[in-house]
Scaffold this active site. Structure first.
Site, mmCIF file in Angstrom:
data_model
loop_
_atom_site.group_PDB
_atom_site.id
_atom_site.type_symbol
_atom_site.label_atom_id
_atom_site.label_comp_id
_atom_site.label_asym_id
_atom_site.label_seq_id
_atom_site.Cartn_x
_atom_site.Cartn_y
_atom_site.Cartn_z
ATOM 1 N N HIS A 27 27.133 36.751 -42.530
ATOM 2 C CA HIS A 27 28.242 36.112 -41.826
ATOM 3 C C HIS A 27 27.972 35.964 -40.338
ATOM 4 O O HIS A 27 27.463 36.864 -39.696
ATOM 5 C CB HIS A 27 29.512 36.947 -42.039
ATOM 6 C CG HIS A 27 30.707 36.445 -41.307
ATOM 7 N ND1 HIS A 27 31.405 37.207 -40.399
ATOM 8 C CD2 HIS A 27 31.329 35.232 -41.335
ATOM 9 C CE1 HIS A 27 32.410 36.499 -39.910
ATOM 10 N NE2 HIS A 27 32.383 35.298 -40.461
ATOM 11 N N HIS A 84 30.843 31.152 -32.541
ATOM 12 C CA HIS A 84 32.142 31.504 -33.116
ATOM 13 C C HIS A 84 33.199 31.644 -32.039
ATOM 14 O O HIS A 84 34.221 30.964 -32.058
ATOM 15 C CB HIS A 84 32.043 32.801 -33.927
ATOM 16 C CG HIS A 84 33.274 33.099 -34.721
ATOM 17 N ND1 HIS A 84 34.459 33.508 -34.146
ATOM 18 C CD2 HIS A 84 33.516 33.034 -36.057
ATOM 19 C CE1 HIS A 84 35.364 33.680 -35.083
ATOM 20 N NE2 HIS A 84 34.823 33.406 -36.257
#
Length: 274
Positions: A5, A41
């Protein structure tokens, strides 16, 4: 599929592969015109993770092309799937089409190199919300207009926003997609989540003739207990900040005879039948 991830830094690719991942997920950040700029992110993100790692998107694609090309010095055989977490929720919805054109173009130029590259990974387009469905239409239009529709064989779509499964099906019908569909269910690792929607997605996957969930995975799992819970339900994949923990769980007696790591020979667009 064990999906590492938030693998946004180039140095993180080998780090997550060394921990046992056979797929990686990275975040695509756009400017206000729908141009894919960086893998990033941003804050907030999962507990215990650095949220700010970033790489120029085209540089990332150039690097990952080497890592997924047989015979290349950087080749890692285990990396078979790239999940692009498209941060479309950060741009106006009317820019989703432009974003689809841009991402398709950059994959053509920097990953597939318009037929010259031998990079072999499957691509999963992770779209946050059904309102951004025009991204899918644009992506497919671009491949068709440029004469590279063969790459549709390598590309799948997945809606990640935990929206109503019937709404997702309707949107996929609208854009003419009834194959190469994954379905994610999950929440940031900072919180816990029930299994009602995940169980429903798995039920639909296992329904003969249902074409809107060929694979189902849970995210972002960090606790051994939630990994075991998801495996007991029968997920096809797990996204985690700790791929090594998933590897450990898969070796446990309860799971060792039921699950194995996916390889390149496993078609991600076909339902698994035992």
């Amino acid at each position: 599929w064990i999906m590492g991830h938030m693998v946004n830094g180039l140095e993180q690719v080998s780090e997550f592969l060394n921990l046992g991942a056979n797929a990686i997920e990275f975040d695509i950040d756009f400017d206000n015109n729908g141009i894919a700029k960086i893998t990033h992110h941003g804050i907030p993100c999962d507990c215990g993770r650095l949220c700010t790692k970033q790489t120029v998107f085209t540089e990332y694609l150039d690097n990952i092309r080497h890592v997924t090309t047989p015979g290349d010095p950087k080749f890692r055989e285990q990396l078979i799937l790239l999940a692009l977490d498209l941060k479309l929720q950060r741009i106006p919805v009317e820019k989703a089409y432009a974003a689809g054109v841009d991402v398709a173009t950059k994959l053509l130029d920097h990953y597939w190199q318009r037929g010259k590259s031998k990079a072999r990974a499957y691509i999963l387009l992770n779209i946050p919300l059904v309102e951004d469905y025009e991204f899918i239409r644009a992506f497919k239009d671009m491949l068709k207009n440029e004469g590279y529709e063969q790459y549709n064989d390598k590309v799948g779509v997945n809606f990640t926003g935990n929206e109503d499964l019937d709404e997702i099906r309707k949107v996929l019908e609208k854009v003419g997609v009834d194959k190469h569909v994954w379905q994610a269910d999950g929440i940031t690792s900072c919180f816990t989540r029930g299994t009602d929607r995940l169980t429903e997605a798995l039920k639909r996957r296992d329904t003969p003739g249902y074409n809107y969930a060929y694979k189902v995975y849970a995210w972002t799992l960090v606790k051994y207990s939630t990994m075991r819970r998801s495996l007991r339900l029968g997920v096809d994949g797990v996204m985690s900040n700790y791929p090594d923990r998933v590897v450990e769980v898969l070796k446990e007696e309860e799971f060792a005879g039921k699950f194995r790591m996916a390889t390149y020979d496993d078609n991600p667009w076909k339902k698994f039948t035992s």
